[in-house]
Design an enzyme around this catalytic site. Structure first.
Site, PDB file in Angstrom:
ATOM      1  N   ASP A   1     -10.979   2.732   4.619  1.00 18.89           N
ATOM      2  CA  ASP A   1     -11.217   1.288   4.573  1.00 18.89           C
ATOM      3  C   ASP A   1     -12.701   0.980   4.406  1.00 18.89           C
ATOM      4  O   ASP A   1     -13.079  -0.127   4.036  1.00 18.89           O
ATOM      5  CB  ASP A   1     -10.705   0.626   5.856  1.00 18.89           C
TER       6      ASP A   1
ATOM      7  N   GLN B   1      -4.360  -1.648   9.873  1.00 16.61           N
ATOM      8  CA  GLN B   1      -4.236  -2.964   9.253  1.00 16.61           C
ATOM      9  C   GLN B   1      -4.809  -4.054  10.161  1.00 16.61           C
ATOM     10  O   GLN B   1      -4.448  -4.157  11.329  1.00 16.61           O
ATOM     11  CB  GLN B   1      -2.769  -3.268   8.926  1.00 16.61           C
TER      12      GLN B   1
ATOM     13  N   LYS C   1       0.821  -1.205   0.000  1.00 12.48           N
ATOM     14  CA  LYS C   1       0.000   0.000   0.000  1.00 12.48           C
ATOM     15  C   LYS C   1       0.856   1.256   0.000  1.00 12.48           C
ATOM     16  O   LYS C   1       0.577   2.218  -0.721  1.00 12.48           O
ATOM     17  CB  LYS C   1      -0.941  -0.032   1.209  1.00 12.48           C
TER      18      LYS C   1
END
Length: 292
Positions: free
Chosen positions: A119, A96, A52
């Site tokens: 997200d 994460q 990412k």
């Protein structure tokens, strides 16, 4: 049978985003900024976060990676999130997953400012998705929709079967496929561990999305001729003959299923790359919304 190449489609998305970022910078404005928090040293998570950050660099985003130890407290993590919530130079926040067992994923998810929830996990984002309102879409389902769009896969009136009901993939995927937009309008069946006659349901699917995390669960006898198969699974399976000691398997038994399909995603090289593309698009959206 045609491969739905996530690398190709993701690069197309990134090229488009880079052009937009170049225009932003040329206008004298700062670049969009994505901040990621990684707790512990999970190997798969390390790989995902590194990818990412790398992709942010490629398209001109600013990025920040905050690392916390495996034993870091929930309070410490929440403090870091609050700092990012209050930082006007940060547009998107990514925590994460998975997190260590002593930290509540729900509490962490709800602590992220919904305006920076790239997200798409926050209850506000999920609620807006259900209502068909503009929002951040969970990155993996978003990436899948981008992939269908890139390859111009017909969806209107099709029967889509989604295996897996997670809040991250399965549920939002079913909502997107059934939504009233050019790459939706499917009739959707959402399956899970208590679904009866799963095999028969899959055999009737024009579009089959496997997102249950069980390597090679979907076999050739579960797929009808000409189906579009989207494999979301990515599991490290121990293999002593492999250089790294493991191999990556999807939820679909690719070699047996692929010949029966019209389109299919590979693992790796399919949905995973599109997930990052979805995350990057969400980050640019967050930037534009906050600038306005």
């Amino acid at each position: 049978m045609q491969i739905l190449d996530g690398k190709l489609a993701a690069q197309h998305t990134k090229d488009t985003l880079k052009k937009e970022v170049d225009e932003i910078i040329a206008a004298g404005k700062r670049a969009p900024h994505l901040a990621a928090i990684l707790v512990g040293n999970n190997g798969a998570s390390e790989t995902y976060v590194a990818s990412k950050v790398k992709n942010c660099t490629e398209i001109g985003f600013a990025s920040t990676l905050i690392r916390l130890g495996e034993d870091s407290s929930e309070a410490t993590l929440l403090q870091e999130i609050e700092k990012l919530n209050n930082d006007d130079a940060v547009d998107g926040i990514l925590v994460q997953l998975p997190l260590p067992k002593h930290i509540s994923e729900q509490k962490v998810t709800e602590s992220v400012n919904p305006l920076k929830d790239v997200d798409g996990f926050h209850p506000i984002s999920a609620g807006k998705l259900v209502l068909g309102l503009p929002t951040f879409i969970s990155a993996t389902p978003y990436g899948i929709m981008l992939l269908l769009e890139h390859y111009n896969i017909p969806t209107r009136g099709k029967h889509a079967v989604v295996i897996g009901r997670s809040n991250i993939v399965g549920r939002p995927m079913s909502i997107l496929l059934s939504s009233n937009h050019p790459h939706g309008n499917c009739t959707v069946t959402l399956c899970h561990s208590h679904t009866q006659n799963l095999k028969e349901l899959c055999q009737r699917a024009d579009i089959l999305v496997a997102a249950l995390g069980k390597p090679e669960f979907v076999t050739a006898d579960m797929v009808k001729e000409g189906a579009v198969v989207i494999d979301v699974g990515i599991t490290r399976v121990p293999d002593s003959t492999a250089k790294r000691g493991y191999v990556i398997k999807g939820d679909v038994a690719f070699n047996g299923v692929a010949p029966k399909t019209s389109f299919i995603t590979p693992v790796p090289g399919g949905v995973g790359l599109m997930t990052i593309a979805g995350l990057l698009k969400n980050t640019l959206q967050a930037y534009r919304t906050r600038q306005q």
